[in-house]
Design a protein around this motif. Structure first.
Motif, PDB file in Angstrom:
ATOM      1  N   UNK A  72      41.052  35.841  44.598  1.00 21.96           N
ATOM      2  CA  UNK A  72      40.573  36.924  45.473  1.00 21.96           C
ATOM      3  C   UNK A  72      39.904  37.992  44.617  1.00 21.96           C
ATOM      4  N   UNK A  73      38.731  38.422  45.045  1.00 22.79           N
ATOM      5  CA  UNK A  73      37.967  39.355  44.202  1.00 22.79           C
ATOM      6  C   UNK A  73      37.453  40.555  44.998  1.00 22.79           C
ATOM      7  N   UNK A  74      37.484  41.698  44.339  1.00 21.84           N
ATOM      8  CA  UNK A  74      36.867  42.894  44.903  1.00 21.84           C
ATOM      9  C   UNK A  74      36.326  43.731  43.741  1.00 21.84           C
ATOM     10  N   UNK A  75      35.616  44.802  44.085  1.00 17.90           N
ATOM     11  CA  UNK A  75      34.951  45.613  43.046  1.00 17.90           C
ATOM     12  C   UNK A  75      35.302  47.084  43.200  1.00 17.90           C
ATOM     13  N   UNK A  76      35.432  47.762  42.072  1.00 15.89           N
ATOM     14  CA  UNK A  76      35.547  49.227  42.100  1.00 15.89           C
ATOM     15  C   UNK A  76      34.518  49.815  41.131  1.00 15.89           C
ATOM     16  N   UNK A  77      34.089  51.037  41.441  1.00 14.10           N
ATOM     17  CA  UNK A  77      33.155  51.694  40.527  1.00 14.10           C
ATOM     18  C   UNK A  77      33.923  52.462  39.450  1.00 14.10           C
ATOM     19  N   UNK A  78      33.196  53.198  38.629  1.00 12.63           N
ATOM     20  CA  UNK A  78      33.814  53.880  37.482  1.00 12.63           C
ATOM     21  C   UNK A  78      34.875  54.890  37.920  1.00 12.63           C
TER      22      UNK A  78
END
Ligand code: GLU
Ligand code: MG
Length: 435
Positions: free
Chosen positions: A230-236
């Motif tokens: 399972x994958x997701x993204x976060x910014x800095x």
């Protein structure tokens, strides 16, 4: 009898095996700087202990430097197992091009460079207990769970002790099959966590007089053991970047492009995410694994799935929202599998792709010309074919570099030769004994 506590410094290599060397635990601080000696040709030791053709021969020296953040101490009564995963570097201290952690770090750095985001990933693992009478009629069953409550509780306690987040554990559908899920971790740690989880599962079973196998499939008449990522993204700033209420199936532009890249290159990366000969017995229709390069919206027959969220408020939905890659298994080193997926996704971002509409039907009943018209590809049906697609796709093999590709292909050639004369049941038995 006196015993000196030992620390095992380990790498999960391209065979997906965890190998390394132990040293007195009290030397750990020194070893964190100096590492232990490692041999280049070790990379060609297959999962069957044969040595595939190696460009290094008897030459060269490397260092395996343990990484403190991966340290595990697992207590089993009088026995304490200690290990740390590490990085393989040259004597000059440069990352080695065949170190699986280095390969993943460079894929993650590419994603960050391109899109300004970090990847968060959570691994679901299915495994089976070997050698017991096969426990049947217990799909998701309470009795099946109770029979292994001690193992399940031991494992969850070990997972917590290793600083990971247990999510859930259950008796899965197949005979003697269980599933354990851990919570999301950022970047390389997510793949480290997957290796630690596999090792702790094997250890817990071993100390209870049992044996756990993560083999991709034990019996072709039944289901396989999948690894779902399972994958997701976060910014800095740590803000979620995966979700957009107005995007297709809730995907942000970034998620859509990443997914499109994964689907476009799926047939060329599958040699890295499903890398055993019998992986292709699992990747067949109607096993809830993956057979085509399709996107599914909450559909478990899709290789890439947009998952449901249970949250109700927009902020929590955005945090929970994730996509799931289902075409992986535990013959793959988690670092390499994730690196391949991240590179394919990053390529999708670079090419400005958009995700296709999700499928809502059984693709296995569509005629080939219809599949072709709609852009669907049947995934390779053998490891040989998967390797050919990897080698033949210069974009995909280019992400890993010439040296890696050459070594990987030779490695797998040796592995294939080892089971070439066996029938499918004997192949499954051979893999069951090694994973
Ligand atoms: N056992 C299936 C696989 O090989 C997955 C079943 C499920 O959806 O959990 O991937
Ligand atoms: Mg499952």
């Amino acid at each position: 009898m006196n015993q000196t506590p030992l620390m095992f410094a380990a790498t999960c290599d391209i065979a997906g095996k965890v190998r390394g060397k132990a040293f007195p635990a009290e030397d750990t601080q020194r070893r964190l700087r100096r590492g232990v000696g490692w041999t280049p040709t070790n990379v060609q030791i297959t999962c069957f202990d044969t040595i595939s053709e190696s460009p290094f021969g008897a030459l060269g020296d490397l260092l395996l430097i343990p990484d403190e953040t991966t340290g595990v101490e697992a207590s089993f009564g009088d026995t304490v197992e200690r290990f740390m995963l590490g990085d393989i570097v040259t004597l000059e201290g440069e990352p080695w091009s065949l170190c699986t952690r280095a390969v993943l770090k460079s894929a993650l750095a590419r994603l960050e460079r391109l899109a300004g985001v970090q990847l968060i990933a959570a691994f679901e693992h299915e495994f089976q207990l070997r050698g017991e009478p096969m426990l049947l009629n217990q799909a998701y069953g309470r009795e099946g769970f109770e029979l292994e409550r001690t193992l399940c509780e031991t494992l969850i306690s070990l997972i917590e002790g290793a600083g990971l987040k247990p999510d859930s554990i259950m008796k899965e559908y197949g005979g003697n099959q269980y599933e354990v899920v851990i919570g999301p971790e950022k970047g390389v740690r997510s793949a480290d966590a997957a290796v630690i989880l596999r090792e702790l599962t094997r250890s817990a079973a071993r100390h209870l007089g049992k044996a756990a196998t993560f083999t991709p499939i034990r019996d072709v008449a039944s289901v396989g053991n999948g690894v779902h990522i399972h994958m997701s993204f976060v910014d800095a700033n740590g803000d979620p970047k995966t979700y957009d209420a107005d995007g297709p199936c809730g995907m942000s532009k970034l998620t859509s492009a990443f997914s499109a890249g994964v689907l476009k290159y799926l047939d060329s990366i599958i040699a890295l995410t499903a890398p055993s000969v019998i992986s292709y017995e699992r990747l067949t229709p109607h096993r809830w694994s993956a057979a085509y390069n399709n996107l599914g919206y909450r559909d478990r027959e899709a290789s890439l799935r947009v998952c449901p969220v249970t949250a109700k408020d927009p902020e929590s939905i955005a945090r929970q929202f994730n996509i799931e890659y289902r075409a992986a298994d535990a013959a793959a080193c988690p670092h390499l599998a994730l690196a391949a997926i991240v590179h394919a996704g990053a390529q999708g971002i670079e090419e400005g792709l958009e995700a296709p509409a999700p499928t809502e039907e059984d693709l296995s009943v569509l005629p080939p010309e219809e599949l072709k018209k709609r852009g669907f590809v049947r995934l390779p049906t053998t490891l040989e074919e998967a390797l050919e697609r990897f080698a033949g796709n210069k974009v995909a093999s280019g992400w890993f570099g010439e040296k890696f590709t050459q070594v990987y292909l030779a490695h797998k050639k040796g592995e294939i030769a080892q089971v070439a004369d066996l029938d499918v049941a004997a192949r499954c038995a051979a893999y069951e004994a090694t994973y």
